[in-house]
Design an enzyme around this catalytic site. Structure first.
Site, mmCIF file in Angstrom:
data_model
loop_
_atom_site.group_PDB
_atom_site.id
_atom_site.type_symbol
_atom_site.label_atom_id
_atom_site.label_comp_id
_atom_site.label_asym_id
_atom_site.label_seq_id
_atom_site.Cartn_x
_atom_site.Cartn_y
_atom_site.Cartn_z
ATOM 1 N N GLU A 1 10.790 -8.891 -20.368
ATOM 2 C CA GLU A 1 10.043 -7.984 -21.249
ATOM 3 C C GLU A 1 10.984 -7.485 -22.344
ATOM 4 O OE1 GLU A 1 8.466 -4.838 -18.859
ATOM 5 O OE2 GLU A 1 7.262 -6.179 -17.633
ATOM 6 N N LEU B 1 0.848 -1.209 0.000
ATOM 7 C CA LEU B 1 0.000 0.000 0.000
ATOM 8 C C LEU B 1 0.880 1.254 0.000
ATOM 9 C CD1 LEU B 1 -3.177 0.284 0.038
ATOM 10 C CD2 LEU B 1 -2.914 1.060 2.398
ATOM 11 N N GLY B 2 1.691 1.377 -1.055
ATOM 12 C CA GLY B 2 2.470 2.603 -1.249
ATOM 13 C C GLY B 2 1.597 3.626 -1.959
ATOM 14 N N ARG B 3 2.255 4.564 -2.643
ATOM 15 C CA ARG B 3 1.474 5.642 -3.276
ATOM 16 C C ARG B 3 0.570 5.119 -4.380
ATOM 17 N NH1 ARG B 3 6.583 9.656 -2.979
ATOM 18 N NH2 ARG B 3 7.573 7.772 -3.722
ATOM 19 N N ASP C 1 0.293 -6.527 -16.458
ATOM 20 C CA ASP C 1 0.906 -5.483 -17.292
ATOM 21 C C ASP C 1 2.419 -5.644 -17.332
ATOM 22 O OD1 ASP C 1 0.864 -3.044 -18.817
ATOM 23 O OD2 ASP C 1 1.589 -1.977 -17.045
ATOM 24 N N SER D 1 1.124 -4.734 3.919
ATOM 25 C CA SER D 1 2.361 -3.957 3.831
ATOM 26 C C SER D 1 3.122 -4.262 5.115
ATOM 27 C CB SER D 1 2.069 -2.468 3.684
ATOM 28 O OG SER D 1 1.189 -2.063 4.689
ATOM 29 N N ARG D 2 4.396 -3.819 5.166
ATOM 30 C CA ARG D 2 5.221 -4.185 6.330
ATOM 31 C C ARG D 2 4.549 -3.786 7.644
ATOM 32 N NH1 ARG D 2 10.709 -2.386 3.693
ATOM 33 N NH2 ARG D 2 9.170 -0.892 3.021
ATOM 34 N N SER D 3 3.959 -2.590 7.647
ATOM 35 C CA SER D 3 3.274 -2.152 8.870
ATOM 36 C C SER D 3 1.904 -1.597 8.496
ATOM 37 C CB SER D 3 4.098 -1.081 9.581
ATOM 38 O OG SER D 3 4.348 -0.033 8.675
ATOM 39 N N ARG E 1 6.220 -4.990 -11.030
ATOM 40 C CA ARG E 1 7.316 -5.569 -11.804
ATOM 41 C C ARG E 1 7.074 -7.061 -11.889
ATOM 42 N NH1 ARG E 1 8.249 -1.257 -13.304
ATOM 43 N NH2 ARG E 1 10.154 -0.022 -13.155
ATOM 44 N N HIS F 1 3.156 -3.690 -20.612
ATOM 45 C CA HIS F 1 3.777 -2.743 -19.667
ATOM 46 C C HIS F 1 3.445 -1.298 -20.056
ATOM 47 C CE1 HIS F 1 7.387 -1.945 -16.784
ATOM 48 N NE2 HIS F 1 6.468 -1.000 -16.689
ATOM 49 N N ILE G 1 0.732 -4.730 -11.658
ATOM 50 C CA ILE G 1 1.124 -3.504 -12.378
ATOM 51 C C ILE G 1 2.486 -3.034 -11.870
ATOM 52 C CG2 ILE G 1 -1.128 -2.597 -13.126
ATOM 53 C CD1 ILE G 1 0.546 -1.556 -9.844
HETATM 54 C C1 8YV Z 1 8.506 2.833 -17.187
HETATM 55 C C2 8YV Z 1 7.618 2.087 -15.072
HETATM 56 O O1 8YV Z 1 9.378 3.693 -16.574
HETATM 57 O O2 8YV Z 1 7.666 4.048 -13.773
HETATM 58 C C3 8YV Z 1 7.933 2.861 -13.844
HETATM 59 O O3 8YV Z 1 8.472 2.266 -12.909
HETATM 60 O O4 8YV Z 1 7.638 0.910 -15.060
HETATM 61 C C4 8YV Z 1 7.262 2.754 -16.333
HETATM 62 O O5 8YV Z 1 6.661 3.967 -16.161
HETATM 63 C C5 8YV Z 1 8.241 3.214 -18.570
HETATM 64 O O6 8YV Z 1 7.797 2.064 -19.191
HETATM 65 C C6 8YV Z 1 9.452 3.738 -19.306
HETATM 66 O O7 8YV Z 1 10.437 2.776 -19.382
#
Ligand code: 8YV
Length: 315
Positions: free
Chosen positions: A263, A153-155, A258, A175-177, A234, A281, A232
């Site tokens: 990739e 639950l970050g930004r 995504d 989340s951690r806390s 990594r 992505h 969404i």
């Molecule tokens: C990429 C992203 O930076 O902000 C991030 O962490 O994964 C994307 O916004 C964008 O694909 C450009 O490489």
């Protein structure tokens, strides 16, 4: 007056380039792997790197740039950059947080809705004329009112949770806390606990070594057979083999993704599955947000070279 040398790595939009030429001696290369091929004299003068991409930028690359002072990343996630190696060399690193939160959160919701309401299948049904030929397509599944789970639950995670709350969903998070949240949101101490408590789980963790396979085989096994996962963040945050196996065996209902471990050449096993909704992505990929990301990247470089405080420092 000689202009400071700026090296832009990656594919930039047309509108980024004129601004990168303004006040800089700009050199552009397609990726970090092309760095060794740059003329030595040119490399030695580079003070700033505007980095865009997901290929590693580590000690080897930094050592090819002996005058380097700052690496400004185009993106909130800076897992491609070896921050420790940069800090060791006195090189500052910046990223582009916040300007992309809305877009990434919008995409998370759009992917989940598209998946659960069979949007791609139904659009093809419509386009082929199947509606008149075969009648109504199969029923979809309801989204509003279900249990949502946010892993991290970050930004960005918070923006996703706020949107899902508007869909009358019960909000669970890990989340951690514990975080300061609206009343009724449920914190789970473990990722397995979150996985077991929700119907739609969105992974919004930061990337990098610390979160590698955070959504592990055990976490995936803790998800219900009717649960859907979205990512969404990594590709590295999920054990992709375990996810593929769960999808192939029908142990979970589906996945909306995504991001992928590799990739853009992602695992072809995903293409054989019907219970996935896949995107290339594109979380931050709108004209407005990409303009904002480029502007913030350059503002950090300009601030550094003017001896001012960095806007969004990483180290
Ligand atoms: C990429 C992203 O930076 O902000 C991030 O962490 O994964 C994307 O916004 C964008 O694909 C450009 O490489």
């Amino acid at each position: 007056m000689t202009l400071p040398a700026l090296l832009a790595i990656g594919a930039y939009a047309d509108w980024d380039v004129p601004d990168m030429q303004e006040g800089f001696d700009l050199l552009q290369i397609a990726s970090a792997s092309a760095l060794a091929g740059v003329d030595v004299a040119r490399r030695q003068g580079i003070k700033a790197v505007a980095y865009k991409g997901h290929n590693p930028f580590g000690a080897t690359e930094m050592d090819l740039l002996p005058s380097l002072e700052i690496i400004a990343n185009y993106g909130v996630g800076y897992d491609a950059i070896d921050v420790e190696a940069a800090t060791k060399r006195g090189v500052r690193v910046t990223n582009t947080p916040d300007v992309l939160n809305d877009d990434v959160a919008d995409l998370a919701v759009a992917m989940l809705l598209s998946f659960t309401r069979n949007m791609a299948f139904n659009a093809a049904w419509q386009a082929r004329g199947d509606w008149a030929e075969k009648g109504d397509p199969p029923l979809a599944r309801k989204f509003s009112g279900a249990r949502a789970g946010i892993m991290g639950l970050g930004r960005i995670g918070r923006e996703i949770a706020d949107r899902l709350a508007a869909f009358k969903m019960e909000i669970h998070y890990h989340s951690r806390s514990k975080k300061n949240t609206p009343a009724g949101w449920v914190w789970h101490e473990t990722p397995e606990g979150l996985a077991a408590a929700c119907d739609y789980m969105v992974v919004a963790l930061v990337g990098g070594k610390a979160t590698e396979n955070y959504v592990s085989r055990d976490v995936i096994a803790a998800m219900g057979a009717d649960a859907v996962i979205a990512n969404i963040s990594r590709g590295t945050t999920i054990d992709e083999d375990a996810l593929l196996e769960a999808l192939e065996a029908g142990h979970i209902r589906g996945a909306a993704l995504d991001v992928f471990r590799v990739e853009p050449q992602f695992d072809p096993r995903f293409l054989a599955l019907k219970n996935v909704y896949l995107q290339p992505h594109q979380g931050s990929a709108t004209v407005e947000t990409r303009k904002g990301m480029g502007a913030l990247q350059r503002a950090n470089i300009r601030a550094h070279l003017a001896g001012k405080r960095l806007l969004t420092p990483v180290n």
